[in-house]
Design a protein around this motif. Structure first.
Motif, PDB file in Angstrom:
ATOM      1  N   ILE A 215      11.442  -3.838  -4.960  1.00 28.03           N
ATOM      2  CA  ILE A 215      10.597  -5.022  -4.833  1.00 28.03           C
ATOM      3  C   ILE A 215       9.620  -4.808  -3.676  1.00 28.03           C
ATOM      4  O   ILE A 215       9.751  -3.855  -2.905  1.00 28.03           O
ATOM      5  N   GLU A 216       8.663  -5.691  -3.553  1.00 31.56           N
ATOM      6  CA  GLU A 216       7.759  -5.678  -2.408  1.00 31.56           C
ATOM      7  C   GLU A 216       8.106  -6.839  -1.481  1.00 31.56           C
ATOM      8  O   GLU A 216       8.585  -7.886  -1.930  1.00 31.56           O
ATOM      9  N   GLY A 217       7.842  -6.652  -0.200  1.00 33.82           N
ATOM     10  CA  GLY A 217       8.085  -7.719   0.752  1.00 33.82           C
ATOM     11  C   GLY A 217       6.967  -8.736   0.782  1.00 33.82           C
ATOM     12  O   GLY A 217       7.166  -9.893   1.179  1.00 33.82           O
ATOM     13  N   HIS A 218       5.779  -8.316   0.371  1.00 37.71           N
ATOM     14  CA  HIS A 218       4.594  -9.185   0.338  1.00 37.71           C
ATOM     15  C   HIS A 218       3.670  -8.602  -0.721  1.00 37.71           C
ATOM     16  O   HIS A 218       3.104  -7.530  -0.521  1.00 37.71           O
ATOM     17  N   TYR A 219       3.562  -9.285  -1.845  1.00 39.70           N
ATOM     18  CA  TYR A 219       2.855  -8.709  -2.993  1.00 39.70           C
ATOM     19  C   TYR A 219       1.346  -8.747  -2.784  1.00 39.70           C
ATOM     20  O   TYR A 219       0.773  -9.792  -2.489  1.00 39.70           O
ATOM     21  N   SER A 220       0.730  -7.586  -2.971  1.00 45.96           N
ATOM     22  CA  SER A 220      -0.676  -7.428  -2.620  1.00 45.96           C
ATOM     23  C   SER A 220      -1.622  -8.145  -3.567  1.00 45.96           C
ATOM     24  O   SER A 220      -2.744  -8.470  -3.186  1.00 45.96           O
ATOM     25  N   MET A 221      -1.218  -8.383  -4.788  1.00 43.40           N
ATOM     26  CA  MET A 221      -2.117  -9.017  -5.746  1.00 43.40           C
ATOM     27  C   MET A 221      -2.062 -10.539  -5.656  1.00 43.40           C
ATOM     28  O   MET A 221      -3.088 -11.210  -5.780  1.00 43.40           O
ATOM     29  N   ASP A 222      -0.883 -11.099  -5.422  1.00 49.77           N
ATOM     30  CA  ASP A 222      -0.713 -12.550  -5.428  1.00 49.77           C
ATOM     31  C   ASP A 222      -0.444 -13.139  -4.046  1.00 49.77           C
ATOM     32  O   ASP A 222      -0.551 -14.352  -3.871  1.00 49.77           O
ATOM     33  N   GLY A 223      -0.045 -12.320  -3.092  1.00 50.32           N
ATOM     34  CA  GLY A 223       0.214 -12.832  -1.754  1.00 50.32           C
ATOM     35  C   GLY A 223       1.494 -13.632  -1.633  1.00 50.32           C
ATOM     36  O   GLY A 223       1.652 -14.407  -0.691  1.00 50.32           O
ATOM     37  N   ASP A 224       2.428 -13.450  -2.558  1.00 44.47           N
ATOM     38  CA  ASP A 224       3.695 -14.177  -2.494  1.00 44.47           C
ATOM     39  C   ASP A 224       4.804 -13.242  -2.028  1.00 44.47           C
ATOM     40  O   ASP A 224       4.600 -12.044  -1.841  1.00 44.47           O
ATOM     41  N   ILE A 225       5.994 -13.793  -1.809  1.00 36.31           N
ATOM     42  CA  ILE A 225       7.123 -13.019  -1.282  1.00 36.31           C
ATOM     43  C   ILE A 225       8.369 -13.304  -2.120  1.00 36.31           C
ATOM     44  O   ILE A 225       8.491 -14.376  -2.724  1.00 36.31           O
ATOM     45  N   PRO A 226       9.308 -12.359  -2.158  1.00 37.69           N
ATOM     46  CA  PRO A 226      10.541 -12.556  -2.938  1.00 37.69           C
ATOM     47  C   PRO A 226      11.618 -13.253  -2.117  1.00 37.69           C
ATOM     48  O   PRO A 226      11.529 -13.331  -0.887  1.00 37.69           O
ATOM     49  N   GLU A 227      12.627 -13.748  -2.808  1.00 39.80           N
ATOM     50  CA  GLU A 227      13.803 -14.309  -2.137  1.00 39.80           C
ATOM     51  C   GLU A 227      14.737 -13.150  -1.799  1.00 39.80           C
ATOM     52  O   GLU A 227      15.655 -12.814  -2.556  1.00 39.80           O
ATOM     53  N   LEU A 228      14.509 -12.546  -0.670  1.00 41.92           N
ATOM     54  CA  LEU A 228      15.240 -11.337  -0.293  1.00 41.92           C
ATOM     55  C   LEU A 228      16.755 -11.505  -0.326  1.00 41.92           C
ATOM     56  O   LEU A 228      17.460 -10.609  -0.819  1.00 41.92           O
ATOM     57  N   PRO A 229      17.328 -12.602   0.197  1.00 43.38           N
ATOM     58  CA  PRO A 229      18.797 -12.732   0.163  1.00 43.38           C
ATOM     59  C   PRO A 229      19.367 -12.628  -1.246  1.00 43.38           C
ATOM     60  O   PRO A 229      20.455 -12.065  -1.437  1.00 43.38           O
ATOM     61  N   ARG A 230      18.646 -13.152  -2.234  1.00 41.01           N
ATOM     62  CA  ARG A 230      19.131 -13.080  -3.626  1.00 41.01           C
ATOM     63  C   ARG A 230      19.205 -11.634  -4.098  1.00 41.01           C
ATOM     64  O   ARG A 230      20.152 -11.229  -4.789  1.00 41.01           O
ATOM     65  N   PHE A 231      18.201 -10.843  -3.736  1.00 41.64           N
ATOM     66  CA  PHE A 231      18.195  -9.453  -4.179  1.00 41.64           C
ATOM     67  C   PHE A 231      19.250  -8.628  -3.447  1.00 41.64           C
ATOM     68  O   PHE A 231      19.834  -7.704  -4.032  1.00 41.64           O
ATOM     69  N   ILE A 232      19.500  -8.959  -2.195  1.00 38.45           N
ATOM     70  CA  ILE A 232      20.575  -8.270  -1.467  1.00 38.45           C
ATOM     71  C   ILE A 232      21.924  -8.558  -2.113  1.00 38.45           C
ATOM     72  O   ILE A 232      22.729  -7.647  -2.362  1.00 38.45           O
ATOM     73  N   GLU A 233      22.183  -9.823  -2.396  1.00 38.02           N
ATOM     74  CA  GLU A 233      23.446 -10.204  -3.042  1.00 38.02           C
ATOM     75  C   GLU A 233      23.606  -9.506  -4.385  1.00 38.02           C
ATOM     76  O   GLU A 233      24.684  -9.011  -4.733  1.00 38.02           O
ATOM     77  N   MET A 234      22.511  -9.463  -5.149  1.00 39.75           N
ATOM     78  CA  MET A 234      22.534  -8.837  -6.468  1.00 39.75           C
ATOM     79  C   MET A 234      22.852  -7.347  -6.364  1.00 39.75           C
ATOM     80  O   MET A 234      23.670  -6.818  -7.133  1.00 39.75           O
ATOM     81  N   ALA A 235      22.216  -6.672  -5.428  1.00 38.04           N
ATOM     82  CA  ALA A 235      22.450  -5.237  -5.258  1.00 38.04           C
ATOM     83  C   ALA A 235      23.912  -4.962  -4.916  1.00 38.04           C
ATOM     84  O   ALA A 235      24.525  -4.032  -5.464  1.00 38.04           O
ATOM     85  N   ARG A 236      24.483  -5.760  -4.027  1.00 40.14           N
ATOM     86  CA  ARG A 236      25.878  -5.544  -3.644  1.00 40.14           C
ATOM     87  C   ARG A 236      26.826  -5.834  -4.805  1.00 40.14           C
ATOM     88  O   ARG A 236      27.812  -5.131  -5.019  1.00 40.14           O
TER      89      ARG A 236
END
Length: 437
Positions: A215-236
């Motif tokens: 994922i990206e931390g700050h998307y260059s085309m839209d300027g939005d950000i992901p819910e990082l904690p959700r992706f960390i939980e998912m990966a684990r």
């Protein structure tokens, strides 16, 4: 709002027919030139160029900047308000950064002259990598000569044909190319939709040797950000690695610019692989990987894009290192950037402009709804002293064609207010007021 700048379906068809007839009248190109015209996308590019000429549109790309590109820039001997630069914190051009680069040139020359493994290692390389690792609070980091090549070589080398790469549909081209090179099974999930990501991961994880979420931390085309904690939980939960591309997050996201993990209050060590570039906030050129020491050591001795590439130019490493030091010492730069972007986003939305899902950190799109409209709007603003690039089909769907504004800590409130007024006036078909720099 974009209706005045667009073409009707009938007008578009007529234009295409006229251009196609013009191409037929030219006749076939001789020899090798004919073969080059058969390259994928070449005919479409030529058609787009001719269409722009027929509509009286200048090419908005590759305009030469005659000085330092920051909140303002010199283009064609004219100062313009500039929204086409990644110089988020105004460090490109900072006297301290330039002195650091010059000192590195005086000591080491312009080039590293070889692969770092062979004979291109310089003390400034190690100092930069230590500073990047400290920035994230992780064990180690490795600097590459190109940001794009960092993703291509790391993803292409780390994963293989028995593996799975799950990535956001809006992921940067460098990640997509690296994933393709790896030969891994590649699945894109709907942009910023962690639920869709987990559904795909759950369905495909069992058959894969290793799995990586990108994922990206700050998307260059839209300027939005992901819910990082959700992706960390998912990966684990699914025994997967998580990689975050922080190219546009470093120095931008988080109260002090530490990035997406600071924004969410997450320990950076919860992310397996941090990737970023040196060409934006850090005012140099290159890329980096930060994280586990074993991973970094392995890449340092085996990643093709590092082992077989010339080392990062000492002057660029020194510029990035000094920029990182200034970022740590002057967090008020980050605060100014965030205030400016929040103001731009608020005024744009109050004016009824479509800014999509921008979170207001440094990047704000204004979605126009047609490529012709976006190109015309960009030109209208440039004529009035505002430089902002259009993003056109096929980079985005034609209905999502837009102008993309990169904000800086150095923009003034007056510049921002004048810009929004100019955009609104141009989209309404009125002649924009004279813009003061």
């Amino acid at each position: 709002m974009s209706q005045g700048f667009g073409l009707s379906a009938t007008a578009r068809l007529a234009l295409l027919q006229r251009l196609s007839k013009r191409k037929e009248e030219k006749g076939p190109a001789p020899g090798a030139a004919r073969a080059f015209r058969e390259l994928p996308g070449q005919r479409d590019m030529e058609l787009i160029r001719e269409a722009a000429g027929a509509l009286g549109l200048e090419n908005p790309f590759f305009r030469p900047h005659e000085g330092i590109a920051g909140a303002t820039s010199m283009i064609g001997n004219r100062e313009v308000i500039n929204y086409g630069s990644y110089n988020y914190l105004g460090l490109n051009g900072d006297a301290r950064v330039m002195r650091a680069a010059q000192a590195a040139i005086d000591r080491h020359g312009v080039s590293a002259s070889a692969s770092r493994m062979v004979s291109g290692e310089r003390p400034v390389h190690a100092a930069l990598e230590e500073a990047i690792a400290a920035h994230y609070g992780v064990e180690a980091a490795l600097a590459f000569v190109s940001g794009h090549a960092t993703n291509v070589t790391v993803l292409g080398h780390l994963m293989g044909s028995r593996d799975l790469i799950l990535h956001d549909a809006a992921i940067h081209n460098s990640c997509a190319e690296g994933a393709r090179l790896s030969g891994a099974k590649r699945i894109a999930f709907a942009h910023n939709d962690w639920r869709a990501a987990e559904k795909e991961l759950a369905a495909n994880r069992r058959g894969a040797r290793r799995a990586l979420i990108v994922i990206e931390g700050h998307y260059s085309m839209d300027g939005d950000i992901p819910e990082l904690p959700r992706f960390i939980e998912m990966a684990r939960r699914h025994d997967a690695w998580l990689m975050v591309d922080e190219a546009h997050g470093m120095g931008v996201v988080g109260a002090t610019g530490h990035g997406i993990h600071e924004h969410w209050g997450v320990d950076a060590r919860e992310v397996d692989i941090w990737m970023g570039t040196l060409s934006k906030t850090l005012s140099a050129c290159g890329g980096y990987i930060a994280g586990n020491a074993d991973l970094v050591a392995w890449l340092k001795h085996s990643a093709p894009g590092f082992v077989y590439s010339v080392g990062l130019a000492p002057a660029l490493a020194a510029a990035a290192l000094e920029s990182l030091r200034i970022l740590a010492a002057e967090p008020e730069r980050v605060a100014r950037l965030q205030v400016n972007t929040a103001l731009f986003l608020r005024l744009a939305r109050q004016a009824g402009l479509d800014t999509g899902t921008s979170a207001g950190h440094a990047i704000v799109p204004v979605i126009v709804g047609s490529s012709v409209g976006a190109a015309r709007l960009s030109q209208a603003l440039f004529d009035q002293g505002i430089n902002v690039q259009p993003i056109l089909y096929p980079a985005v769907p034609d209905s999502s064609a837009r102008l993309r504004f990169f904000l800086s800590s150095e923009h003034t409130e007056a510049q921002i207010r004048a810009t929004i007024e100019a955009v609104v006036a141009a989209m309404a078909g009125a002649r924009p007021a004279e813009i003061a720099g």
